[in-house]
Design a protein around this motif. Structure first.
Motif, PDB file in Angstrom:
ATOM      1  N   ILE A 154      48.827 -36.235  57.247  1.00 49.52           N
ATOM      2  CA  ILE A 154      48.802 -35.355  56.069  1.00 49.52           C
ATOM      3  C   ILE A 154      50.122 -34.605  55.945  1.00 49.52           C
ATOM      4  CG2 ILE A 154      47.699 -33.321  55.063  1.00 49.52           C
ATOM      5  CD1 ILE A 154      45.076 -34.371  56.395  1.00 49.52           C
ATOM      6  N   GLU A 155      50.592 -34.052  57.062  1.00 50.22           N
ATOM      7  CA  GLU A 155      51.866 -33.324  57.039  1.00 50.22           C
ATOM      8  C   GLU A 155      53.017 -34.245  56.651  1.00 50.22           C
ATOM      9  OE1 GLU A 155      52.205 -31.602  60.918  1.00 50.22           O
ATOM     10  OE2 GLU A 155      50.861 -29.945  60.442  1.00 50.22           O
ATOM     11  N   GLY A 156      52.993 -35.465  57.168  1.00 50.10           N
ATOM     12  CA  GLY A 156      54.046 -36.421  56.848  1.00 50.10           C
ATOM     13  C   GLY A 156      54.059 -36.792  55.380  1.00 50.10           C
ATOM     14  N   ALA A 157      52.885 -37.018  54.821  1.00 48.78           N
ATOM     15  CA  ALA A 157      52.800 -37.361  53.402  1.00 48.78           C
ATOM     16  C   ALA A 157      53.309 -36.205  52.541  1.00 48.78           C
ATOM     17  CB  ALA A 157      51.365 -37.716  53.024  1.00 48.78           C
ATOM     18  N   ALA A 158      52.942 -34.989  52.913  1.00 52.56           N
ATOM     19  CA  ALA A 158      53.407 -33.817  52.169  1.00 52.56           C
ATOM     20  C   ALA A 158      54.926 -33.680  52.265  1.00 52.56           C
ATOM     21  CB  ALA A 158      52.727 -32.558  52.698  1.00 52.56           C
ATOM     22  N   GLN A 159      55.464 -33.853  53.466  1.00 57.17           N
ATOM     23  CA  GLN A 159      56.914 -33.735  53.657  1.00 57.17           C
ATOM     24  C   GLN A 159      57.648 -34.817  52.869  1.00 57.17           C
ATOM     25  OE1 GLN A 159      58.173 -33.894  57.749  1.00 57.17           O
ATOM     26  NE2 GLN A 159      60.210 -33.134  57.279  1.00 57.17           N
ATOM     27  N   LYS A 160      57.072 -36.002  52.829  1.00 53.90           N
ATOM     28  CA  LYS A 160      57.685 -37.105  52.082  1.00 53.90           C
ATOM     29  C   LYS A 160      57.740 -36.763  50.591  1.00 53.90           C
ATOM     30  CE  LYS A 160      55.490 -41.057  51.747  1.00 53.90           C
ATOM     31  NZ  LYS A 160      54.880 -42.352  52.030  1.00 53.90           N
ATOM     32  N   HIS A 161      56.666 -36.185  50.055  1.00 51.33           N
ATOM     33  CA  HIS A 161      56.642 -35.829  48.635  1.00 51.33           C
ATOM     34  C   HIS A 161      57.592 -34.675  48.326  1.00 51.33           C
ATOM     35  CE1 HIS A 161      53.617 -38.702  47.562  1.00 51.33           C
ATOM     36  NE2 HIS A 161      52.817 -38.262  48.518  1.00 51.33           N
ATOM     37  N   ILE A 162      57.701 -33.746  49.237  1.00 48.88           N
ATOM     38  CA  ILE A 162      58.657 -32.656  49.058  1.00 48.88           C
ATOM     39  C   ILE A 162      60.079 -33.220  49.030  1.00 48.88           C
ATOM     40  CG2 ILE A 162      59.691 -30.632  50.198  1.00 48.88           C
ATOM     41  CD1 ILE A 162      56.797 -29.955  51.144  1.00 48.88           C
ATOM     42  N   GLY A 163      60.354 -34.172  49.914  1.00 43.03           N
ATOM     43  CA  GLY A 163      61.668 -34.806  49.929  1.00 43.03           C
ATOM     44  C   GLY A 163      61.970 -35.527  48.628  1.00 43.03           C
ATOM     45  N   GLU A 164      60.966 -36.207  48.083  1.00 41.88           N
ATOM     46  CA  GLU A 164      61.150 -36.900  46.807  1.00 41.88           C
ATOM     47  C   GLU A 164      61.476 -35.903  45.701  1.00 41.88           C
ATOM     48  OE1 GLU A 164      57.429 -38.956  46.443  1.00 41.88           O
ATOM     49  OE2 GLU A 164      58.061 -40.580  47.782  1.00 41.88           O
ATOM     50  N   ALA A 165      60.799 -34.757  45.722  1.00 46.90           N
ATOM     51  CA  ALA A 165      61.063 -33.726  44.719  1.00 46.90           C
ATOM     52  C   ALA A 165      62.472 -33.161  44.867  1.00 46.90           C
ATOM     53  CB  ALA A 165      60.031 -32.610  44.836  1.00 46.90           C
ATOM     54  N   LYS A 166      62.860 -32.858  46.107  1.00 48.91           N
ATOM     55  CA  LYS A 166      64.214 -32.342  46.347  1.00 48.91           C
ATOM     56  C   LYS A 166      65.266 -33.337  45.876  1.00 48.91           C
ATOM     57  CE  LYS A 166      63.656 -29.435  50.461  1.00 48.91           C
ATOM     58  NZ  LYS A 166      64.024 -29.327  51.893  1.00 48.91           N
ATOM     59  N   GLU A 167      65.049 -34.601  46.203  1.00 46.45           N
ATOM     60  CA  GLU A 167      66.004 -35.631  45.808  1.00 46.45           C
ATOM     61  C   GLU A 167      66.115 -35.710  44.285  1.00 46.45           C
ATOM     62  OE1 GLU A 167      66.798 -40.412  46.391  1.00 46.45           O
ATOM     63  OE2 GLU A 167      64.962 -39.530  47.182  1.00 46.45           O
ATOM     64  N   GLY A 168      64.985 -35.677  43.609  1.00 44.16           N
ATOM     65  CA  GLY A 168      64.985 -35.744  42.144  1.00 44.16           C
ATOM     66  C   GLY A 168      65.689 -34.562  41.507  1.00 44.16           C
ATOM     67  N   VAL A 169      65.397 -33.372  41.999  1.00 40.93           N
ATOM     68  CA  VAL A 169      66.037 -32.170  41.465  1.00 40.93           C
ATOM     69  C   VAL A 169      67.536 -32.210  41.762  1.00 40.93           C
ATOM     70  CG1 VAL A 169      66.205 -29.652  41.672  1.00 40.93           C
ATOM     71  CG2 VAL A 169      63.962 -30.745  41.544  1.00 40.93           C
ATOM     72  N   GLY A 170      67.880 -32.605  42.971  1.00 37.12           N
ATOM     73  CA  GLY A 170      69.298 -32.695  43.337  1.00 37.12           C
ATOM     74  C   GLY A 170      70.060 -33.654  42.449  1.00 37.12           C
ATOM     75  N   LYS A 171      69.454 -34.803  42.148  1.00 34.66           N
ATOM     76  CA  LYS A 171      70.107 -35.756  41.242  1.00 34.66           C
ATOM     77  C   LYS A 171      70.227 -35.186  39.839  1.00 34.66           C
ATOM     78  CE  LYS A 171      68.913 -40.088  43.564  1.00 34.66           C
ATOM     79  NZ  LYS A 171      68.139 -41.339  43.489  1.00 34.66           N
ATOM     80  N   ALA A 172      69.188 -34.485  39.401  1.00 39.68           N
ATOM     81  CA  ALA A 172      69.185 -33.933  38.044  1.00 39.68           C
ATOM     82  C   ALA A 172      70.259 -32.867  37.851  1.00 39.68           C
ATOM     83  CB  ALA A 172      67.813 -33.354  37.714  1.00 39.68           C
ATOM     84  N   ILE A 173      70.498 -32.073  38.887  1.00 38.52           N
ATOM     85  CA  ILE A 173      71.479 -30.991  38.746  1.00 38.52           C
ATOM     86  C   ILE A 173      72.823 -31.321  39.376  1.00 38.52           C
ATOM     87  CG2 ILE A 173      69.684 -29.235  38.546  1.00 38.52           C
ATOM     88  CD1 ILE A 173      70.299 -28.384  41.432  1.00 38.52           C
ATOM     89  N   GLY A 174      72.934 -32.506  39.946  1.00 39.80           N
ATOM     90  CA  GLY A 174      74.203 -32.924  40.538  1.00 39.80           C
ATOM     91  C   GLY A 174      74.519 -32.263  41.868  1.00 39.80           C
ATOM     92  N   ASP A 175      73.489 -31.914  42.631  1.00 36.40           N
ATOM     93  CA  ASP A 175      73.670 -31.261  43.924  1.00 36.40           C
ATOM     94  C   ASP A 175      73.473 -32.298  45.034  1.00 36.40           C
ATOM     95  OD1 ASP A 175      73.525 -29.748  46.274  1.00 36.40           O
ATOM     96  OD2 ASP A 175      72.300 -28.171  45.363  1.00 36.40           O
ATOM     97  N   ASN A 176      74.585 -32.823  45.545  1.00 33.88           N
ATOM     98  CA  ASN A 176      74.512 -33.873  46.555  1.00 33.88           C
ATOM     99  C   ASN A 176      73.891 -33.407  47.865  1.00 33.88           C
ATOM    100  OD1 ASN A 176      75.620 -35.805  44.878  1.00 33.88           O
ATOM    101  ND2 ASN A 176      77.716 -35.344  45.506  1.00 33.88           N
TER     102      ASN A 176
END
Length: 59
Positions: free
Chosen positions: A6-28
């Motif tokens: 459960i913790e791993g799945a949650a962390q994976k989804h948080i990572g996906e969100a961070k990656e998406g936001v980072g790409k959207a705002i240009g924050d490598n």
């Protein structure tokens, strides 16, 4: 599902969100953090699934 799974799945989804936001705002750095969280979450989730399989096999 085990706690690790459960913790791993949650962390994976948080990572996906961070990656998406980072790409959207240009924050490598945020993209890299997201990729790291996704990888760590996937590993933890896999460990949790393996732990569940062992538990089921020994019952």
């Amino acid at each position: 599902m085990s706690k690790e799974g459960i913790e791993g799945a949650a962390q994976k989804h948080i990572g996906e969100a961070k990656e998406g936001v980072g790409k959207a705002i240009g924050d490598n750095k945020l993209v890299a953090d997201g990729l790291g969280d996704r990888a760590a979450g996937a590993a933890k989730e896999t460990f949790g699934k393996a732990k569940d399989a062992v538990h089921k096999a020994t019952d």
